[in-house]
Write an enzyme that holds these catalytic residues in place. Structure first.
Site, PDB file in Angstrom:
ATOM      1  N   ASN A 174     -12.341  -1.292  -0.720  1.00  0.00           N
ATOM      2  CA  ASN A 174     -11.620  -1.888   0.407  1.00  0.00           C
ATOM      3  C   ASN A 174     -12.259  -1.419   1.711  1.00  0.00           C
ATOM      4  OD1 ASN A 174      -9.110  -2.932   1.961  1.00  0.00           O
ATOM      5  ND2 ASN A 174      -9.224  -0.774   2.552  1.00  0.00           N
ATOM      6  N   GLU A 175     -12.457  -2.346   2.612  1.00  0.00           N
ATOM      7  CA  GLU A 175     -13.003  -2.011   3.940  1.00  0.00           C
ATOM      8  C   GLU A 175     -14.111  -0.967   3.815  1.00  0.00           C
ATOM      9  OE1 GLU A 175     -10.009  -1.465   7.003  1.00  0.00           O
ATOM     10  OE2 GLU A 175      -9.357  -3.545   6.773  1.00  0.00           O
ATOM     11  N   TYR A 212      -6.589  -9.237  11.547  1.00  0.00           N
ATOM     12  CA  TYR A 212      -5.240  -8.986  12.066  1.00  0.00           C
ATOM     13  C   TYR A 212      -5.111  -9.574  13.469  1.00  0.00           C
ATOM     14  CZ  TYR A 212      -4.216  -5.595   8.354  1.00  0.00           C
ATOM     15  OH  TYR A 212      -3.967  -5.003   7.148  1.00  0.00           O
ATOM     16  N   GLU A 258      -6.046  -9.218   3.769  1.00  0.00           N
ATOM     17  CA  GLU A 258      -5.204  -8.546   4.771  1.00  0.00           C
ATOM     18  C   GLU A 258      -5.147  -9.432   6.004  1.00  0.00           C
ATOM     19  OE1 GLU A 258      -5.786  -4.351   5.563  1.00  0.00           O
ATOM     20  OE2 GLU A 258      -6.383  -3.986   3.483  1.00  0.00           O
ATOM     21  N   GLN A 268       2.223  -6.096   5.519  1.00  0.00           N
ATOM     22  CA  GLN A 268       2.412  -5.755   4.121  1.00  0.00           C
ATOM     23  C   GLN A 268       3.833  -6.111   3.725  1.00  0.00           C
ATOM     24  OE1 GLN A 268       1.081  -1.807   3.031  1.00  0.00           O
ATOM     25  NE2 GLN A 268      -0.811  -2.020   4.182  1.00  0.00           N
ATOM     26  N   GLU A 303       0.843  -1.202   0.000  1.00  0.00           N
ATOM     27  CA  GLU A 303       0.000   0.000   0.000  1.00  0.00           C
ATOM     28  C   GLU A 303       0.876   1.249   0.000  1.00  0.00           C
ATOM     29  OE1 GLU A 303      -2.730   0.049   3.312  1.00  0.00           O
ATOM     30  OE2 GLU A 303      -3.806   1.806   2.532  1.00  0.00           O
TER      31      GLU A 303
HETATM   32  O1  AHR Z   1      -2.862  -2.644   6.260  1.00  0.00           O
HETATM   33  C1  AHR Z   1      -3.118  -1.428   6.885  1.00  0.00           C
HETATM   34  C2  AHR Z   1      -4.590  -1.043   6.834  1.00  0.00           C
HETATM   35  O2  AHR Z   1      -5.340  -1.966   7.547  1.00  0.00           O
HETATM   36  C3  AHR Z   1      -5.224  -1.044   5.462  1.00  0.00           C
HETATM   37  O3  AHR Z   1      -4.996   0.136   4.773  1.00  0.00           O
HETATM   38  C4  AHR Z   1      -6.671  -1.194   5.785  1.00  0.00           C
HETATM   39  O4  AHR Z   1      -7.383  -1.839   4.763  1.00  0.00           O
HETATM   40  C5  AHR Z   1      -6.670  -1.964   7.087  1.00  0.00           C
HETATM   41  O5  AHR Z   1      -7.468  -1.364   8.036  1.00  0.00           O
END
Ligand code: AHR
Length: 504
Positions: free
Chosen positions: A193-194, A260, A317, A366, A46
């Site tokens: 995205n999101e 995450y 992600e 990432q 990103e």
């Molecule tokens: O990976 C960092 C961020 O995490 C991304 O931009 C977003 O999609 C997520 O909240």
């Protein structure tokens, strides 16, 4: 039998003196499971912190050796991972990115403010042509994420035409004017995205309608067929999946999922990447293993309207999200990466393999200098992280056939919390070799794994191991090889069984 990979950790040498824990495993070569889609080993880059700028793009005039502005050392390192697919330009950035600002002569490209990530000025020097050039250098498939949050269907439609049309049309001709004659192949396209968060704070019903609208204008030009990926749920938001499947499932090829691992479970104080207790080590692995339940539940919801599993789950992600390194820009999400991160990556891969019938892609967040990165850079210097080595060791599973396992293992217990001591995953590659990956989660106990190999007779066993003398061992620019794979001599064939002495 080859490519046995083991990922144990040691806290102190003294703790390894206890008797090994007995673990039994059956690897069934017959019948085989599904193919592990190689895109499960995908990546995400990103416009965030130093991922794109410095991490990938240094510009043609940089003293850092580069090819058309893209740094050579990073490309060489990533090529060793057989990186199958790369997601770009975000992330949250995708929903404020206007692609036309990132084409044409760089000196004339307008700048913008990267409002999500540090408020820095983005000069748009890395745009569509540079990204596609990077993918070609890496041999990776591009996965472009379009802008639903602040963009229009027209803008999305034109981007796809610019990228993939060979017609004598204004946008294809603009691409030719900018130096690229033939269209690129683009198979993976994300429609937002999101969208439940930074991509527009939408309700699932509203996004489902928006998905249907925007997706209508994502065209398949002759010779190019797009796999359309809808914005999926945040972690345990099962209602999002239910609504999307019901209202837009027919138009969706892939549905994303973001999860995450936050070591402390608290987003405000996630915990240090390098300074942690054994309780935090245990909690991190336990929270990582939640991926299993999250995928299983989303997949079960998808099964209700898609029992044939036509729609893929795209975990685009994932990874550990620590507090940033002290003294660094909080908006840049720069974190170190230890043996703990390596184990978490391996455990995630075991879960993705286990769900290979539904999970068709995963993209770690990432690739460089951001979150659970493969590569860290400091201007011209570059180091590889423990997570990089997991991706390298596990690449043998890309495109291989997953083999069913029966694992009987004691737990690794801290307080009233428990996780399995050993985690395993196995596959057979096109050449007939069986690859078995093992993780010992306990930094203090050795495991003696006795493995029955059902349905095949191995000729020999070889292996590598990734470990270190401390839970928080990591690579630095001063000591870049503290954590790296070593030959593993603890595996042997004994009367048709595989015996593995898996260190703490
Ligand atoms: O990976 C960092 C961020 O995490 C991304 O931009 C977003 O999609 C997520 O909240």
């Amino acid at each position: 039998l080859a490519g046995l990979a083991a990922l144990p950790a040691t806290m102190t040498i003294a703790q390894q003196t206890a008797a090994p824990e007995e673990v039994s495993l059956i690897v069934k070569a017959d019948p085989p499971g599904p193919v592990i889609n190689r895109n499960i080993y995908g990546h995400f880059a990103e416009h965030l912190g130093r991922c794109i700028y410095e991490g990938i793009w240094v510009g043609e005039d940089s003293p850092i050796p580069n090819t058309r502005g893209i740094r050579n050392d990073v490309v060489a390192a990533l090529k060793k991972l057989n990186l199958p697919v790369l997601r770009w330009p975000g992330g949250c950035f995708a929903d404020e990115y206007h692609w036309k600002n990132g084409i044409g002569p760089r000196s004339q490209r307008p700048s913008m403010i990267n409002t999500h990530w540090g408020g820095v000025v983005e000069n748009n020097h890395f745009g569509t042509h540079e990204f596609m050039d990077l993918c070609e250098m890496l041999g990776a498939e591009p996965y472009v994420c379009g802008n639903v949050g602040s963009g229009s269907p027209e803008e999305m439609m034109e981007w796809v035409e610019y990228l993939t049309s060979d017609a004598d049309s204004p946008l294809a001709n603009l691409r030719r004017k900018n130096g690229r004659d033939k269209p690129w192949a683009l198979h993976y396209f994300g429609v937002g995205n999101e969208s439940w968060g930074c991509g527009g704070n939408m309700r699932p019903e509203f996004y489902a309608d928006n998905y249907r609208r925007y997706n209508t204008f994502v065209k398949n030009y002759p010779g190019n067929r797009i796999y359309r990926i809808a914005c999926g749920a945040n972690s345990e938001d099962y209602n999002w999946t239910e609504v999307l499947m019901n209202l837009a499932g027919r138009q969706i090829n892939g549905l994303s999922l973001h999860y995450y691992t936050v070591p402390s479970g608290n987003w405000r104080n996630k915990g240090s990447a390098t300074r942690f207790t054994e309780e935090e080590w245990h909690a991190t692995l336990r929270r990582t293993l939640r991926m299993e339940e999250i995928i299983a539940k989303h997949s079960a919801i998808m099964d209700k309207t898609d029992p044939q599993k036509r729609i893929g789950l795209v975990v685009d992600e994932w990874g550990i999200w620590h507090d940033v390194e002290p003294g660094t820009n909080p908006g840049f999400l720069y974190q170190q990466n230890t043996l703990r991160d390596a184990l978490a990556a391996a455990l995630n891969f075991h879960i993705f393999h286990q769900h290979a019938d539904r999970v068709v892609m995963a993209n770690i967040a990432q690739t460089i200098n951001v979150l659970q990165a493969m590569v860290l850079t400091d201007k011209g210097k570059m180091i590889l992280t423990p997570t990089y080595h997991v991706f390298e060791m596990y690449k043998v599973h890309q495109g291989a056939t997953r083999l069913p396992l029966e694992l009987t293992t004691p737990d690794y217990v801290r307080g009233d919390q428990r996780i399995p001591l050993v985690s395993a995953s196995a596959s057979r590659d096109a050449g007939g070799r069986v690859h078995l990956s093992l993780v010992n989660t306990d930094p203090g106990r050795t495991a003696a794994v006795s493995c029955e190999l059902r349905g095949f007779a191995p000729a020999r066993v070889t292996g590598r191991i990734l470990t270190a003398g401390a839970m928080n061992a990591h690579n630095t620019f001063e000591a870049p090889a503290t954590v790296q794979p070593q030959p593993f001599t603890g595996a042997a064939l004994d009367a048709g069984r595989l015996k593995v002495a898996l260190p703490a």
